[in-house]
Design a protein around this motif. Structure first.
Motif, PDB file in Angstrom:
ATOM      1  N   HIS A 171       0.848  -1.188   0.000  1.00 55.18           N
ATOM      2  CA  HIS A 171       0.000   0.000   0.000  1.00 55.18           C
ATOM      3  C   HIS A 171       0.890   1.247   0.000  1.00 55.18           C
ATOM      4  N   ALA A 172       1.722   1.354  -1.017  1.00 56.25           N
ATOM      5  CA  ALA A 172       2.650   2.477  -1.176  1.00 56.25           C
ATOM      6  C   ALA A 172       2.994   2.579  -2.654  1.00 56.25           C
ATOM      7  N   GLN A 173       3.446   3.768  -3.067  1.00 56.08           N
ATOM      8  CA  GLN A 173       3.847   3.948  -4.469  1.00 56.08           C
ATOM      9  C   GLN A 173       5.303   3.495  -4.615  1.00 56.08           C
ATOM     10  N   LEU A 174       5.500   2.192  -4.546  1.00 55.15           N
ATOM     11  CA  LEU A 174       6.848   1.620  -4.551  1.00 55.15           C
ATOM     12  C   LEU A 174       6.835   0.287  -5.279  1.00 55.15           C
ATOM     13  N   TYR A 175       7.809   0.103  -6.156  1.00 49.77           N
ATOM     14  CA  TYR A 175       8.062  -1.181  -6.790  1.00 49.77           C
ATOM     15  C   TYR A 175       9.440  -1.659  -6.348  1.00 49.77           C
ATOM     16  N   MET A 176       9.576  -2.958  -6.131  1.00 51.88           N
ATOM     17  CA  MET A 176      10.877  -3.547  -5.802  1.00 51.88           C
ATOM     18  C   MET A 176      11.161  -4.661  -6.795  1.00 51.88           C
ATOM     19  N   HIS A 177      12.371  -4.626  -7.348  1.00 49.01           N
ATOM     20  CA  HIS A 177      12.831  -5.646  -8.281  1.00 49.01           C
ATOM     21  C   HIS A 177      14.072  -6.306  -7.686  1.00 49.01           C
ATOM     22  N   ALA A 178      14.289  -7.559  -8.011  1.00 50.52           N
ATOM     23  CA  ALA A 178      15.456  -8.289  -7.516  1.00 50.52           C
ATOM     24  C   ALA A 178      16.094  -9.049  -8.660  1.00 50.52           C
ATOM     25  N   SER A 179      17.421  -9.205  -8.594  1.00 47.78           N
ATOM     26  CA  SER A 179      18.119  -9.915  -9.654  1.00 47.78           C
ATOM     27  C   SER A 179      19.396 -10.555  -9.133  1.00 47.78           C
ATOM     28  N   LEU A 180      19.767 -11.668  -9.739  1.00 44.87           N
ATOM     29  CA  LEU A 180      21.075 -12.294  -9.600  1.00 44.87           C
ATOM     30  C   LEU A 180      21.789 -12.073 -10.929  1.00 44.87           C
ATOM     31  N   VAL A 181      22.790 -11.193 -10.927  1.00 40.92           N
ATOM     32  CA  VAL A 181      23.424 -10.754 -12.164  1.00 40.92           C
ATOM     33  C   VAL A 181      24.761 -11.469 -12.339  1.00 40.92           C
ATOM     34  N   SER A 182      24.901 -12.193 -13.432  1.00 41.32           N
ATOM     35  CA  SER A 182      26.131 -12.928 -13.709  1.00 41.32           C
ATOM     36  C   SER A 182      27.235 -11.991 -14.194  1.00 41.32           C
ATOM     37  N   PRO A 183      28.515 -12.380 -14.016  1.00 39.98           N
ATOM     38  CA  PRO A 183      29.616 -11.558 -14.535  1.00 39.98           C
ATOM     39  C   PRO A 183      29.450 -11.279 -16.031  1.00 39.98           C
ATOM     40  N   GLN A 184      29.845 -10.076 -16.430  1.00 37.66           N
ATOM     41  CA  GLN A 184      29.808  -9.619 -17.818  1.00 37.66           C
ATOM     42  C   GLN A 184      28.385  -9.570 -18.381  1.00 37.66           C
ATOM     43  N   THR A 185      27.419  -9.392 -17.500  1.00 41.87           N
ATOM     44  CA  THR A 185      26.015  -9.284 -17.908  1.00 41.87           C
ATOM     45  C   THR A 185      25.510  -7.883 -17.589  1.00 41.87           C
ATOM     46  N   THR A 186      24.739  -7.306 -18.506  1.00 44.06           N
ATOM     47  CA  THR A 186      24.167  -5.976 -18.314  1.00 44.06           C
ATOM     48  C   THR A 186      22.645  -6.045 -18.359  1.00 44.06           C
ATOM     49  N   LEU A 187      22.005  -5.473 -17.366  1.00 41.50           N
ATOM     50  CA  LEU A 187      20.553  -5.341 -17.334  1.00 41.50           C
ATOM     51  C   LEU A 187      20.197  -3.885 -17.607  1.00 41.50           C
ATOM     52  N   ASN A 255      27.398  -6.140 -14.358  1.00 42.65           N
ATOM     53  CA  ASN A 255      28.262  -6.863 -13.428  1.00 42.65           C
ATOM     54  C   ASN A 255      29.687  -6.797 -13.969  1.00 42.65           C
ATOM     55  N   VAL A 256      30.555  -6.045 -13.285  1.00 43.99           N
ATOM     56  CA  VAL A 256      31.943  -5.869 -13.720  1.00 43.99           C
ATOM     57  C   VAL A 256      32.903  -6.648 -12.830  1.00 43.99           C
ATOM     58  N   GLY A 257      32.364  -7.538 -11.978  1.00 43.23           N
ATOM     59  CA  GLY A 257      33.191  -8.337 -11.090  1.00 43.23           C
ATOM     60  C   GLY A 257      33.366  -9.754 -11.599  1.00 43.23           C
ATOM     61  N   ASP A 258      33.772 -10.622 -10.662  1.00 43.87           N
ATOM     62  CA  ASP A 258      34.094 -12.001 -11.036  1.00 43.87           C
ATOM     63  C   ASP A 258      33.131 -13.016 -10.436  1.00 43.87           C
ATOM     64  N   ARG A 259      31.982 -12.528  -9.896  1.00 40.63           N
ATOM     65  CA  ARG A 259      31.017 -13.434  -9.279  1.00 40.63           C
ATOM     66  C   ARG A 259      29.605 -12.875  -9.432  1.00 40.63           C
ATOM     67  N   VAL A 260      28.628 -13.743  -9.219  1.00 39.73           N
ATOM     68  CA  VAL A 260      27.236 -13.315  -9.294  1.00 39.73           C
ATOM     69  C   VAL A 260      26.956 -12.282  -8.207  1.00 39.73           C
ATOM     70  N   CYS A 261      26.267 -11.209  -8.575  1.00 40.17           N
ATOM     71  CA  CYS A 261      25.852 -10.177  -7.625  1.00 40.17           C
ATOM     72  C   CYS A 261      24.338 -10.253  -7.442  1.00 40.17           C
ATOM     73  N   GLU A 262      23.914 -10.174  -6.186  1.00 36.97           N
ATOM     74  CA  GLU A 262      22.487 -10.098  -5.895  1.00 36.97           C
ATOM     75  C   GLU A 262      22.140  -8.649  -5.588  1.00 36.97           C
ATOM     76  N   ILE A 263      21.213  -8.111  -6.344  1.00 36.58           N
ATOM     77  CA  ILE A 263      20.842  -6.704  -6.184  1.00 36.58           C
ATOM     78  C   ILE A 263      19.339  -6.580  -5.979  1.00 36.58           C
ATOM     79  N   VAL A 264      18.943  -5.492  -5.339  1.00 33.77           N
ATOM     80  CA  VAL A 264      17.541  -5.088  -5.308  1.00 33.77           C
ATOM     81  C   VAL A 264      17.465  -3.655  -5.807  1.00 33.77           C
ATOM     82  N   LEU A 265      16.405  -3.360  -6.560  1.00 35.73           N
ATOM     83  CA  LEU A 265      16.205  -2.043  -7.147  1.00 35.73           C
ATOM     84  C   LEU A 265      14.788  -1.576  -6.827  1.00 35.73           C
ATOM     85  N   PHE A 266      14.675  -0.372  -6.296  1.00 32.23           N
ATOM     86  CA  PHE A 266      13.374   0.190  -5.914  1.00 32.23           C
ATOM     87  C   PHE A 266      13.020   1.335  -6.868  1.00 32.23           C
ATOM     88  N   ASP A 267      11.839   1.292  -7.457  1.00 30.34           N
ATOM     89  CA  ASP A 267      11.262   2.451  -8.115  1.00 30.34           C
ATOM     90  C   ASP A 267      10.461   3.190  -7.067  1.00 30.34           C
TER      91      ASP A 267
END
Length: 271
Positions: A171-187, A255-267
């Motif tokens: 009940h808020a004007q908020l979106y949350m997205h989550a991702s597991l981003v592999s190395p050398q991958t761009t979203l 992802n500019v590192g050497d391992r999977v990164c877990e991120i969350v993104l809020f609109d």
């Protein structure tokens, strides 16, 4: 279309080690007060918590907040005054719409530490009836894509019931997205239309600490966040960033590192 990105470094966050609880605060919380980092639109709390086995938060009250947990590792036991009893595992998102008032407790379940994000948002209306929601999202659903895991209750595809497929209602004007981003991958992500036409489109990104505490961009996972055609900012685990730009401006997360990164993104404050 330009995008402004202001990093929020992990080592600058509020931090407390209580023995049973190791916690980092993106915004002012408890004994940590920094009015330059008090909230971002309706987003009020992002706490990255690790609770040791056989310990936890005793029963305590909340009201007039949307409170949700995103479990990274381990298991989290939840009890509340609405009669809900759950053991939350990796991939679970549990939402408590506190409304006029609830009481709840949270404890590490089982023999190991639980690592989770506790997030609070300000509701778009006061005096709501308290509600509880639970959703589960697999790693596969989040791998190299931004899975929408929280969305306003009146949004398309959101089901206003305790358990259902699709995003967790809020009940808020908020979106949350989550991702597991592999190395050398761009979203890529287009910043949404803000609820207020006088405000820029806003987002906030957080890179979850998977390799330890305050590893920084030199250790652990790393992502680069930029607008189209811009150099961008490199974030390490535990880092976040305030993002503002024009509606539909393209945000790039690489992802500019050497391992999977877990991120969350809020609109934030998105229509």
């Amino acid at each position: 279309m330009s995008v402004k990105i202001v990093p929020r470094r992990s080592e600058e966050r509020g931090h407390a080690d209580h023995g049973w609880l190791h916690t980092f605060h993106t915004f002012s919380f408890a004994s940590y007060a920094d009015w330059s980092h008090d909230q971002y639109g309706c987003l009020r709390v992002i706490n990255e918590d690790r609770v040791e086995a056989n310990t936890g938060f005793g029963t305590h009250p909340h009201r007039e907040f949307e409170i949700f947990s995103y479990v990274v590792d381990g298991e989290l036991a939840h009890h509340d005054s609405m009669g809900n009893k759950e053991v939350l595992k990796r991939g679970d998102v549990q939402m408590t719409s506190a409304g006029t008032g609830i009481r709840h407790s949270e404890h590490a379940h089982g023999p190991k530490q639980v690592h989770f994000l506790q997030i609070w948002a300000l509701p778009y209306q006061r005096g709501l009836q308290p509600k509880y929601y639970n959703r589960h999202f697999t790693d596969a659903e989040k791998t190299n894509k931004l899975a929408t895991i929280v969305a306003p209750v009146n949004s398309p595809g959101v089901i206003d019931s305790r358990e259902a497929p699709g995003p967790t209602p809020i009940h808020a004007q908020l979106y949350m997205h989550a991702s597991l981003v592999s190395p050398q991958t761009t979203l890529t992500h287009a910043l949404p239309k803000p609820a207020s036409t006088s405000s820029p489109a806003k987002a906030y990104i957080h890179v979850i600490q998977k390799s330890g505490y305050n590893t920084g961009p030199a250790k652990g996972g790393r992502v680069k966040v930029s607008g189209a055609g811009e150099e961008g900012v490199v974030l390490g685990e535990g880092d976040g960033a305030y993002i503002a730009g024009e509606t539909r401006a393209e945000l790039r997360i690489e992802n500019v590192g050497d391992r999977v990164c877990e991120i969350v993104l809020f609109d934030v404050d998105a229509a």
